[in-house]
Design a protein around this motif. Structure first.
Motif, PDB file in Angstrom:
ATOM      1  N   ASP A 105       7.750  -4.480   7.938  1.00 29.70           N
ATOM      2  CA  ASP A 105       6.937  -5.665   7.641  1.00 29.70           C
ATOM      3  C   ASP A 105       5.509  -5.295   7.273  1.00 29.70           C
ATOM      4  O   ASP A 105       4.742  -6.133   6.841  1.00 29.70           O
ATOM      5  CB  ASP A 105       6.942  -6.635   8.843  1.00 29.70           C
ATOM      6  CG  ASP A 105       6.911  -5.900  10.175  1.00 29.70           C
ATOM      7  OD1 ASP A 105       6.315  -4.810  10.224  1.00 29.70           O
ATOM      8  OD2 ASP A 105       7.480  -6.415  11.155  1.00 29.70           O
ATOM      9  N   ARG A 106       5.139  -4.000   7.470  1.00 26.04           N
ATOM     10  CA  ARG A 106       3.797  -3.536   7.121  1.00 26.04           C
ATOM     11  C   ARG A 106       3.872  -2.319   6.212  1.00 26.04           C
ATOM     12  O   ARG A 106       4.525  -1.335   6.568  1.00 26.04           O
ATOM     13  CB  ARG A 106       3.013  -3.169   8.386  1.00 26.04           C
ATOM     14  CG  ARG A 106       2.493  -4.387   9.156  1.00 26.04           C
ATOM     15  CD  ARG A 106       2.448  -4.123  10.630  1.00 26.04           C
ATOM     16  NE  ARG A 106       3.793  -4.031  11.193  1.00 26.04           N
ATOM     17  CZ  ARG A 106       4.117  -3.306  12.263  1.00 26.04           C
ATOM     18  NH1 ARG A 106       3.206  -2.604  12.881  1.00 26.04           N
ATOM     19  NH2 ARG A 106       5.357  -3.284  12.700  1.00 26.04           N
ATOM     20  N   ILE A 181       8.721  -1.777  -0.480  1.00 29.43           N
ATOM     21  CA  ILE A 181       9.518  -2.150   0.701  1.00 29.43           C
ATOM     22  C   ILE A 181       9.350  -3.638   1.018  1.00 29.43           C
ATOM     23  O   ILE A 181       9.850  -4.121   2.026  1.00 29.43           O
ATOM     24  CB  ILE A 181       9.175  -1.283   1.939  1.00 29.43           C
ATOM     25  CG1 ILE A 181       7.706  -1.482   2.359  1.00 29.43           C
ATOM     26  CG2 ILE A 181       9.453   0.199   1.672  1.00 29.43           C
ATOM     27  CD1 ILE A 181       7.382  -0.891   3.738  1.00 29.43           C
ATOM     28  N   ASN A 182       8.619  -4.335   0.149  1.00 33.64           N
ATOM     29  CA  ASN A 182       8.387  -5.782   0.285  1.00 33.64           C
ATOM     30  C   ASN A 182       7.850  -6.152   1.673  1.00 33.64           C
ATOM     31  O   ASN A 182       8.417  -6.985   2.379  1.00 33.64           O
ATOM     32  CB  ASN A 182       9.679  -6.554  -0.012  1.00 33.64           C
ATOM     33  CG  ASN A 182       9.387  -8.028  -0.217  1.00 33.64           C
ATOM     34  OD1 ASN A 182       8.256  -8.407  -0.538  1.00 33.64           O
ATOM     35  ND2 ASN A 182      10.386  -8.867  -0.003  1.00 33.64           N
ATOM     36  N   PRO A 183       6.715  -5.537   2.043  1.00 38.61           N
ATOM     37  CA  PRO A 183       6.167  -5.833   3.374  1.00 38.61           C
ATOM     38  C   PRO A 183       5.523  -7.218   3.392  1.00 38.61           C
ATOM     39  O   PRO A 183       5.160  -7.749   2.346  1.00 38.61           O
ATOM     40  CB  PRO A 183       5.091  -4.751   3.536  1.00 38.61           C
ATOM     41  CG  PRO A 183       4.614  -4.496   2.139  1.00 38.61           C
ATOM     42  CD  PRO A 183       5.823  -4.673   1.250  1.00 38.61           C
ATOM     43  N   GLN A 184       5.377  -7.767   4.578  1.00 41.82           N
ATOM     44  CA  GLN A 184       4.610  -9.024   4.697  1.00 41.82           C
ATOM     45  C   GLN A 184       3.123  -8.749   4.547  1.00 41.82           C
ATOM     46  O   GLN A 184       2.366  -9.589   4.092  1.00 41.82           O
ATOM     47  CB  GLN A 184       4.821  -9.635   6.085  1.00 41.82           C
ATOM     48  CG  GLN A 184       6.194 -10.168   6.337  1.00 41.82           C
ATOM     49  CD  GLN A 184       6.268 -10.722   7.761  1.00 41.82           C
ATOM     50  OE1 GLN A 184       5.325 -11.277   8.292  1.00 41.82           O
ATOM     51  NE2 GLN A 184       7.413 -10.556   8.379  1.00 41.82           N
ATOM     52  N   ILE A 185       2.735  -7.561   5.005  1.00 38.21           N
ATOM     53  CA  ILE A 185       1.309  -7.227   5.045  1.00 38.21           C
ATOM     54  C   ILE A 185       1.079  -5.852   4.438  1.00 38.21           C
ATOM     55  O   ILE A 185       1.832  -4.912   4.716  1.00 38.21           O
ATOM     56  CB  ILE A 185       0.804  -7.204   6.503  1.00 38.21           C
ATOM     57  CG1 ILE A 185       1.078  -8.561   7.153  1.00 38.21           C
ATOM     58  CG2 ILE A 185      -0.678  -6.860   6.582  1.00 38.21           C
ATOM     59  CD1 ILE A 185       0.748  -8.609   8.601  1.00 38.21           C
ATOM     60  N   LEU A 186       0.046  -5.770   3.620  1.00 42.39           N
ATOM     61  CA  LEU A 186      -0.337  -4.483   3.039  1.00 42.39           C
ATOM     62  C   LEU A 186      -1.585  -4.002   3.773  1.00 42.39           C
ATOM     63  O   LEU A 186      -2.594  -4.721   3.824  1.00 42.39           O
ATOM     64  CB  LEU A 186      -0.633  -4.693   1.551  1.00 42.39           C
ATOM     65  CG  LEU A 186      -0.853  -3.457   0.695  1.00 42.39           C
ATOM     66  CD1 LEU A 186       0.381  -2.561   0.704  1.00 42.39           C
ATOM     67  CD2 LEU A 186      -1.195  -3.872  -0.740  1.00 42.39           C
ATOM     68  N   THR A 217      -0.581 -10.835   2.382  1.00 36.44           N
ATOM     69  CA  THR A 217      -1.715 -10.602   3.274  1.00 36.44           C
ATOM     70  C   THR A 217      -2.131  -9.139   3.128  1.00 36.44           C
ATOM     71  O   THR A 217      -1.286  -8.244   3.166  1.00 36.44           O
ATOM     72  CB  THR A 217      -1.296 -10.863   4.737  1.00 36.44           C
ATOM     73  OG1 THR A 217      -0.733 -12.169   4.788  1.00 36.44           O
ATOM     74  CG2 THR A 217      -2.462 -10.751   5.684  1.00 36.44           C
ATOM     75  N   VAL A 218      -3.415  -8.917   2.933  1.00 38.88           N
ATOM     76  CA  VAL A 218      -3.916  -7.540   2.820  1.00 38.88           C
ATOM     77  C   VAL A 218      -5.006  -7.348   3.874  1.00 38.88           C
ATOM     78  O   VAL A 218      -5.849  -8.223   4.067  1.00 38.88           O
ATOM     79  CB  VAL A 218      -4.519  -7.269   1.420  1.00 38.88           C
ATOM     80  CG1 VAL A 218      -5.120  -5.864   1.353  1.00 38.88           C
ATOM     81  CG2 VAL A 218      -3.482  -7.449   0.313  1.00 38.88           C
ATOM     82  N   ILE A 219      -4.952  -6.214   4.553  1.00 36.24           N
ATOM     83  CA  ILE A 219      -6.054  -5.811   5.427  1.00 36.24           C
ATOM     84  C   ILE A 219      -6.515  -4.448   4.925  1.00 36.24           C
ATOM     85  O   ILE A 219      -5.736  -3.489   4.933  1.00 36.24           O
ATOM     86  CB  ILE A 219      -5.633  -5.735   6.912  1.00 36.24           C
ATOM     87  CG1 ILE A 219      -4.953  -7.054   7.353  1.00 36.24           C
ATOM     88  CG2 ILE A 219      -6.841  -5.431   7.802  1.00 36.24           C
ATOM     89  CD1 ILE A 219      -4.403  -7.035   8.766  1.00 36.24           C
ATOM     90  N   MET A 220      -7.735  -4.393   4.443  1.00 38.18           N
ATOM     91  CA  MET A 220      -8.213  -3.170   3.780  1.00 38.18           C
ATOM     92  C   MET A 220      -9.537  -2.713   4.388  1.00 38.18           C
ATOM     93  O   MET A 220     -10.403  -3.526   4.673  1.00 38.18           O
ATOM     94  CB  MET A 220      -8.421  -3.458   2.291  1.00 38.18           C
ATOM     95  CG  MET A 220      -8.913  -2.274   1.512  1.00 38.18           C
ATOM     96  SD  MET A 220      -9.076  -2.632  -0.260  1.00 38.18           S
ATOM     97  CE  MET A 220     -10.749  -3.198  -0.317  1.00 38.18           C
TER      98      MET A 220
END
Ligand SMILES: Nc1ncnc2c1ncn2[C@@H]1O[C@H](COP(=O)(O)OP(=O)(O)OP(=O)(O)O)[C@@H](O)[C@H]1O
Length: 296
Positions: A105-106, A181-186, A217-220
């Motif tokens: 998922d990530r 991998i089609n994650p929910q979050i990058l 959703t991206v957290i960078m």
């Protein structure tokens, strides 16, 4: 994303029921070393609290960047969200469930690309896809690989090895692999940190374009104020460590799709940029002063 307080605590009513990622009073303490030398001297090096009581709620489809002085704990926080590092205190929830390890998922993008050097572009992506779904049909797998190579503009480079690619192209593979991998979050840890300014600009534009298409959703993590302002919906400004906290969370109001040529013309741009510069200068100066003071 909601909440941002100096003490990091969030009350029940501040908690967002729609949050995809809930970071609740998270603390990370690295244990002191108890090596041979320490045993001989009878002294154990003391524990190090990297981050303390950090809280934030991240809603789906938001682009969040984390900015803060060097060494404040940005990677530590991202690695805990990725499930690559245990949490000392507090919880990180993904869709209401505690994160206990890495998962499909990530998707993670690293500054140093972390590609398998003996594999081609297509094989690097294939490896990730098959690791997540070992029973995937060859037809579907190949379609995913092709689509993601296309998405990052690498069509024609499928059979090249990482050493035959520029830094920018390698990071395109890193991004394709994470998204395949089609994650929910990058999760992206300074993804453009090793690139020259021009290539960095091209890849920022690519990320903006891909984000418009996929709205994941991206957290960078970034050190670049301009990059954060171009890409983010929210910017999390961390204080210096040890025991780093969230100082403030900025809402970035500019409409999308964004364009680096026009974004600076919005009236709010210069005020937000100045606020971030003030924050980073203040925190970095304090780190330097503590370092000089500590050497006396
Ligand atoms: N495995 C570890 N053991 C002990 N201390 C660690 C460990 N990993 C990180 N630290 C310390 O925790 C603090 C936060 O490190 P981290 O790499 O998360 O900061 P950062 O904000 O990502 O830094 P930078 O911006 O320089 O990449 C630093 O003081 C670092 O030395």
């Amino acid at each position: 994303m909601s909440l941002a307080t100096m003490d990091g605590a969030i009350s029940e009513e501040q908690r967002s029921p729609s949050a995809q990622v809930s970071i609740r009073n998270v603390t990370k303490v690295f244990p002191g070393k108890k090596g041979f030398f320490n045993k001989l001297t009878g002294k154990a090096s003391s524990n190090f609290t990297a981050i303390e009581e950090i809280s934030m709620e991240i809603e789906p489809n938001t682009f969040v960047t984390i900015i803060g002085p060097s060494g404040c704990g940005k990677s530590t926080l991202l690695n805990m969200i990725a499930g690559l590092m245990p949490i000392t205190g507090g919880d990180i929830l993904l869709n209401g469930e505690p994160i206990t390890g890495p998962g499909p998922d990530r998707g993670m993008v690293f500054q140093n690309y972390a590609l398998m050097p003996w594999m081609t572009v297509a094989e690097n992506i294939r490896f990730a896809v098959e690791t997540v779904d070992p029973k995937i049909s060859a037809k579907r797998r190949d379609r995913i690989i092709k689509e993601h190579i296309q998405l990052v503009g690498l069509t024609g480079a499928e059979k090249k090895h990482p050493h035959e690619l520029s830094g920018g192209m390698r990071q395109r593979v890193g991004i394709a692999r994470a998204l395949a991998i089609n994650p929910q979050i990058l999760l992206m840890d300074e993804p453009f940190g090793a690139l020259d300014a021009l290539t960095r600009g091209f890849l920022q534009d690519e990320i903006e374009r891909i984000w418009e298409q996929q709205r994941k959703t991206v957290i960078m993590i970034t050190h670049s104020i301009e990059e954060a302002l171009l890409l983010s919906d929210r910017i999390v400004m961390m204080t210096r460590g040890p025991a780093a906290r969230v100082d403030e969370i900025l809402e970035i109001p500019f409409p999308r799709p964004r364009n680096r040529e026009t974004i600076e013309q919005y009236p709010a741009y210069s005020g937000l940029k100045a606020e971030m510069e003030r924050h980073l200068f203040r925190e970095t100066r304090a780190v330097e002063e503590a370092r000089i003071g500590g050497k006396k």
